[in-house]
Every structure is written in C-alpha cells, then in structure tokens.
Scaffold this motif. Structure first.
Motif, PDB file in Angstrom:
ATOM      1  N   TYR A 234       0.815  -1.212   0.000  1.00 23.34           N
ATOM      2  CA  TYR A 234       0.000   0.000   0.000  1.00 23.34           C
ATOM      3  C   TYR A 234       0.851   1.266   0.000  1.00 23.34           C
ATOM      4  O   TYR A 234       0.436   2.288  -0.534  1.00 23.34           O
ATOM      5  N   SER A 235       2.039   1.224   0.594  1.00 27.51           N
ATOM      6  CA  SER A 235       2.880   2.432   0.637  1.00 27.51           C
ATOM      7  C   SER A 235       3.462   2.748  -0.729  1.00 27.51           C
ATOM      8  O   SER A 235       3.680   3.919  -1.061  1.00 27.51           O
ATOM      9  N   LEU A 236       3.720   1.715  -1.541  1.00 25.91           N
ATOM     10  CA  LEU A 236       4.195   1.943  -2.903  1.00 25.91           C
ATOM     11  C   LEU A 236       3.028   2.286  -3.831  1.00 25.91           C
ATOM     12  O   LEU A 236       3.139   3.175  -4.681  1.00 25.91           O
ATOM     13  N   ALA A 237       1.906   1.614  -3.644  1.00 23.35           N
ATOM     14  CA  ALA A 237       0.726   1.904  -4.457  1.00 23.35           C
ATOM     15  C   ALA A 237       0.228   3.324  -4.223  1.00 23.35           C
ATOM     16  O   ALA A 237      -0.467   3.885  -5.074  1.00 23.35           O
ATOM     17  N   ALA A 238       0.598   3.915  -3.098  1.00 19.65           N
ATOM     18  CA  ALA A 238       0.186   5.295  -2.800  1.00 19.65           C
ATOM     19  C   ALA A 238       0.655   6.270  -3.872  1.00 19.65           C
ATOM     20  O   ALA A 238       0.013   7.298  -4.118  1.00 19.65           O
ATOM     21  N   TYR A 239       1.767   5.941  -4.538  1.00 18.96           N
ATOM     22  CA  TYR A 239       2.267   6.825  -5.595  1.00 18.96           C
ATOM     23  C   TYR A 239       1.361   6.779  -6.828  1.00 18.96           C
ATOM     24  O   TYR A 239       1.212   7.788  -7.531  1.00 18.96           O
ATOM     25  N   SER A 244      -2.846   9.666  -9.855  1.00 19.16           N
ATOM     26  CA  SER A 244      -4.231   9.786 -10.310  1.00 19.16           C
ATOM     27  C   SER A 244      -4.821  11.135  -9.941  1.00 19.16           C
ATOM     28  O   SER A 244      -5.446  11.810 -10.765  1.00 19.16           O
ATOM     29  N   VAL A 245      -4.588  11.549  -8.702  1.00 21.11           N
ATOM     30  CA  VAL A 245      -5.153  12.811  -8.217  1.00 21.11           C
ATOM     31  C   VAL A 245      -4.503  14.007  -8.907  1.00 21.11           C
ATOM     32  O   VAL A 245      -5.184  14.927  -9.373  1.00 21.11           O
ATOM     33  N   LEU A 246      -3.191  14.011  -8.985  1.00 17.82           N
ATOM     34  CA  LEU A 246      -2.477  15.179  -9.517  1.00 17.82           C
ATOM     35  C   LEU A 246      -2.664  15.355 -11.025  1.00 17.82           C
ATOM     36  O   LEU A 246      -2.538  16.467 -11.534  1.00 17.82           O
ATOM     37  N   THR A 247      -2.952  14.260 -11.732  1.00 20.70           N
ATOM     38  CA  THR A 247      -3.139  14.359 -13.187  1.00 20.70           C
ATOM     39  C   THR A 247      -4.596  14.286 -13.599  1.00 20.70           C
ATOM     40  O   THR A 247      -4.915  14.438 -14.787  1.00 20.70           O
ATOM     41  N   GLY A 248      -5.504  14.029 -12.631  1.00 18.29           N
ATOM     42  CA  GLY A 248      -6.928  13.984 -12.939  1.00 18.29           C
ATOM     43  C   GLY A 248      -7.352  12.787 -13.762  1.00 18.29           C
ATOM     44  O   GLY A 248      -8.316  12.853 -14.532  1.00 18.29           O
ATOM     45  N   VAL A 249      -6.666  11.666 -13.587  1.00 18.68           N
ATOM     46  CA  VAL A 249      -6.943  10.458 -14.351  1.00 18.68           C
ATOM     47  C   VAL A 249      -7.382   9.343 -13.397  1.00 18.68           C
ATOM     48  O   VAL A 249      -6.779   9.155 -12.345  1.00 18.68           O
ATOM     49  N   ASP A 250      -8.424   8.609 -13.769  1.00 21.99           N
ATOM     50  CA  ASP A 250      -8.874   7.481 -12.948  1.00 21.99           C
ATOM     51  C   ASP A 250      -7.928   6.299 -13.123  1.00 21.99           C
ATOM     52  O   ASP A 250      -7.536   5.974 -14.257  1.00 21.99           O
ATOM     53  N   GLU A 274      -9.641  11.734   3.532  1.00 24.15           N
ATOM     54  CA  GLU A 274      -9.829  12.948   4.336  1.00 24.15           C
ATOM     55  C   GLU A 274      -9.462  14.196   3.546  1.00 24.15           C
ATOM     56  O   GLU A 274     -10.096  15.243   3.680  1.00 24.15           O
ATOM     57  N   VAL A 275      -8.442  14.092   2.713  1.00 19.54           N
ATOM     58  CA  VAL A 275      -8.010  15.226   1.905  1.00 19.54           C
ATOM     59  C   VAL A 275      -9.067  15.580   0.862  1.00 19.54           C
ATOM     60  O   VAL A 275      -9.211  16.742   0.469  1.00 19.54           O
ATOM     61  N   GLY A 276      -9.831  14.564   0.417  1.00 18.99           N
ATOM     62  CA  GLY A 276     -10.871  14.823  -0.575  1.00 18.99           C
ATOM     63  C   GLY A 276     -10.802  13.940  -1.801  1.00 18.99           C
ATOM     64  O   GLY A 276     -11.420  14.234  -2.825  1.00 18.99           O
ATOM     65  N   VAL A 277     -10.055  12.824  -1.711  1.00 18.14           N
ATOM     66  CA  VAL A 277      -9.917  11.909  -2.839  1.00 18.14           C
ATOM     67  C   VAL A 277     -11.008  10.849  -2.765  1.00 18.14           C
ATOM     68  O   VAL A 277     -11.252  10.265  -1.713  1.00 18.14           O
ATOM     69  N   VAL A 288      -9.143   4.634  -7.849  1.00 17.82           N
ATOM     70  CA  VAL A 288      -8.938   6.035  -7.495  1.00 17.82           C
ATOM     71  C   VAL A 288      -9.550   6.895  -8.599  1.00 17.82           C
ATOM     72  O   VAL A 288      -9.160   6.788  -9.761  1.00 17.82           O
ATOM     73  N   LYS A 289     -10.505   7.722  -8.228  1.00 21.93           N
ATOM     74  CA  LYS A 289     -11.220   8.551  -9.212  1.00 21.93           C
ATOM     75  C   LYS A 289     -10.622   9.951  -9.233  1.00 21.93           C
ATOM     76  O   LYS A 289     -11.203  10.914  -8.734  1.00 21.93           O
TER      77      LYS A 289
END
Length: 433
Positions: A234-239, A244-250, A274-277, A288-289
């Motif tokens: 999960y710590s590597l998958a976090a990237y 996904s979030v920073l580029t706006g891609v699902d 919590e951040v809004g993802v 991840v949407k």
C-alpha cells in the motif's frame, strides 16, 4: 551519473498492479530461512533489499529461486564463518545481527552506502545485555553467535522498529526466550505487528502487547502453510493514487488486499479520503477517481507510525488549499537519507511552501493551485524520494530534471517502465564518459 528528465503525463492505460510488499517479502524470507521444512514464497518484491536478505540467509539455508518465486528452508549443516554484504537494507542488517547472535559461528555483516551511517548502537547494546557477543569494527558488524539463554531487555522505540524485529526473530532461538520492554515513544508500531504476524504464520508463540512483548525460547519455526503469496504494498501503491489525483486520471490498482495490509501503509487510503480523494475499494483492488477530485483539504496529522507514506501524502497536501502540518516524524532523519530535507527539496521545486523542524520531526506545507517545476531535484539515491520526485514532476507545469535517481531499484526496479506504460513522458540522459 545519469539524469532523468520528466516532461509530463498523457494517460494511456488505467489499470495497474501494485508492487508486492517489500516489508512482508523480507519478513517471510527470513522466517522461511529458519524453517526446517520447505516454504514456497510467491510474488515477491524483487528490489535490492530482497537480494540483500537472500544473500544474508544463504549461509544458514537452502534457497531456490525460480521466476518470481523462491523456495527456502533451513540448512542442516551451517557455515561457521560468514561474510554477508547487506547492501543498503536496514531491515536485513538489523534482523540478521539479532538472528546470527543466536546461531553458532562468526558472522561479519557489511553495510553499504547510507546504511553505514545509520544508527545501530541501541540494538547492539540490547544484544550485549542478553550476553550476545556483538561489536562494530568500523562500519562492519561482527557477531560471534552461540546458544543464548535469553532474558529481559529494554530498547528504545523512538529510532527504528527494526530493533524490536531483530529481537523478535532471535527470541525463539534462545533457551528461555526474551521479554522485550519498548521505551516510548514507539515509532512505526504497525511494522512490529507485521513481524509478529509473520512469526505466528511460522507457529512462533508471541505474547503481550503495547510496550511489553514476550517470546518464549526453544521454539521451532514451522510454517502453517507450505506456500505464501506476498500481497501488494500500500505504501508503494500510494504513488499511483497520488498520480491519479495530480493528473486527474482514474486509475484502478490491483493486488491490494485490505485484510493483509500493514496498517501504517493502509493509512494512506484513509488520509487521502480525508483530503478529498474519492476511492472505491473492491476485493483485491482500489479504484482512485482522480477525475472527480476538485478541492483538496489540508490536514494536521501525526504520522509517527506511518513514515513510508509521508512522501506521497506530502504531494497531495502540496495541492491542498491552506496549510497542512505533519508531526511525529523525526525518525525520518535516520532513513536512507534525511527524508525531512528530501521532502522539503521536492516541494520547493514544485512551488509549494514548506518548513521543516528536524529536531521535533515536523513538516509544514502551504499548498499551491499548480505545480510549478522548471528545476532540478537531487533525489540522493533514496528510493522514496525518487518516487516522490517523479510523481510530483509528472504533474508539473514545466519539465523537471532528477539526478541520483538510480536508488529506485531498492524497492521498485520497474518503477520507470511501469509509469511509462501508464503515460509518463520521460527520458534518461547518460553522463558523457
């Protein structure tokens, strides 16, 4: 020295597989090396640290590597003089210092790179209190192993959970077991729990909780199953989530199993929400949407138990509206590099505001609407700083150059190629001879 030039991201694929857990790979390899029966491990993380652990157990075990699997069992006839290159794997160096203290013979453990300067005295002193014969000759750790009686020992929990893991692996090899008192504050407690869970998979009895743990002696390592499959990290998958979030891609990330996750690594999912993802969890995968993300919220959090998710989470907070504060992470100073400084250098390159307090372990981040770029980042060959640098750069307005990035092989050798499949636009410039 080569340079990695990041030019942006154009999505090609939307499904990726999370890399196997590095932490669990190392723990299962070591436990299997102490087992009298064959154990088959599948889907391992094949980073540099895994090869360091395999080198480390070879003098006491039989090892058969085939494709992405490895079969291991303890050797009947042990080598009595052992010289082991532990590379830059802190877990390998520290746990083998403990294990070889309880096995007849002389062992020289040789660290490399940044591991040479990482702390070891707390563990060496604890082992000496158990009458183990360990000392340091320059950067080399010398262990003169023998059957130890065991006993009561105290050790600090504020520097590294790996100290406790070393004692946990040693305890069953002693005659009477070891009672471990962990002096608070205890950092990265979930990684201690991960070690305990692996030991239980090998029928090792572990008692106690919180700051007191007892492992009885004269126990045999015997796997509850003939085969173990290493779950995703999960710590590597976090990237991937951050990308996904920073580029706006699902993005759909497979090979993530909630029931087998290390809690401190799974915590990234909770904080990202919590951040809004928007994140949807299905059996064995996470969706991840990124296209649905609008405004990100700042956080004020304590990550003392979750050091490995600081880097990707800091990237998300760099895009939040307002100031975020991460506390409890002074132990990041003792990792492969001073990661507090590494995080700060990446965020500054991206244009975010950042302040760090190394003594108290605090990072303050002022978010920005857009990642800037147009600069060079020295990733100091720290695999997690490399990952943070690359993911941040993929969303930056201007190209970013990353130097000393080759250390990515420590935990994710295929990182660059995996990102290129997704749509990362990168190129490598090799230094002139």
């Amino acid at each position: 020295m080569s340079k990695l030039i990041i030019n942006g991201f154009r999505a090609r694929e939307g499904v990726v597989e999370a890399p196997p857990s590095k932490a669990l790979t190392l723990r299962y390899i070591l436990a299997s090396a102490l087992s009298r029966t064959w154990v088959l491990l599948r889907k391992l993380n094949w980073g540099d640290d895994t090869w360091s652990m395999i080198r480390g157990i070879k003098p006491i075990s039989e090892v058969e590597v085939k494709n992405d699997s490895v079969r291991i069992r303890r050797e009947v006839t042990l080598e009595r003089f052992r010289v082991i290159d532990t590379g830059e794997s802190g877990f390998t160096l520290r746990t083998l210092t403990g294990v070889y203290s309880g096995i007849d013979g002389t062992t020289l453990l040789v660290p490399r790179g940044s591991l040479i300067s990482r702390p070891m005295d707390e563990l060496l002193n604890a082992l000496k209190n158990l009458n183990a014969k360990v000392d340091r000759l320059g950067s080399v750790i010398r262990v003169i192993g023998s059957k130890l009686v065991g006993g009561y020992v105290t050790i600090s929990g504020s520097i590294s959970s790996q100290y406790v893991s070393a004692l946990l692996y040693l305890a069953p090899l002693t005659e009477g077991g070891i009672e471990i008192s962990i002096k608070p504050p205890v950092k990265s407690r979930p990684y201690i729990d991960a070690t305990i869970n692996v030991l239980k998979d090998f029928n090792i009895n572990v008692e106690g909780n919180n700051d007191m743990i007892y492992v009885s002696g004269s126990q045999e390592f015997k796997a509850v199953n003939e085969e173990f499959v290493i779950p995703g990290d999960y710590s590597l998958a976090a990237y991937y989530t951050t990308l996904s979030v920073l580029t706006g891609v699902d993005i759909r990330i497979t090979n993530l199993h909630r029931d087998r996750a290390i809690e401190s690594e799974y915590a990234f999912i909770r904080y990202a929400r919590e951040v809004g993802v928007e994140i949807e969890e299905k059996e064995g995968s996470v969706i991840v949407k990124g296209s649905s993300v609008k405004d990100l919220k700042p956080l004020n959090i304590d990550l003392s138990d979750s050091p490995d998710i600081v880097m990707p989470l800091a990237l998300l907070l760099a895009r939040a509206h307002g100031k975020s504060r991460i506390v409890g992470i002074n132990h990041l100073v003792y990792k492969e590099s001073n990661r507090l400084r590494g995080v700060a250098s990446v965020l500054k390159c991206l244009g975010a505001g950042v302040n760090i307090d190394e003594v108290n372990g605090i990072i303050e981040i002022e978010g920005v609407h857009e990642m800037r770029g147009g600069c060079e980042i020295d990733a100091v060959n720290d695999h997690r700083i490399v990952m943070m640098s690359v993911i941040g750069a993929l969303s930056a307005k201007e190209p970013i150059t990353i130097i000393n990035w080759e250390g990515i092989s420590k935990s994710w050798p295929a990182f660059i190629w995996d990102l290129e499949k997704l749509g990362a636009e990168m190129r490598i410039i090799n230094a002139s001879p």
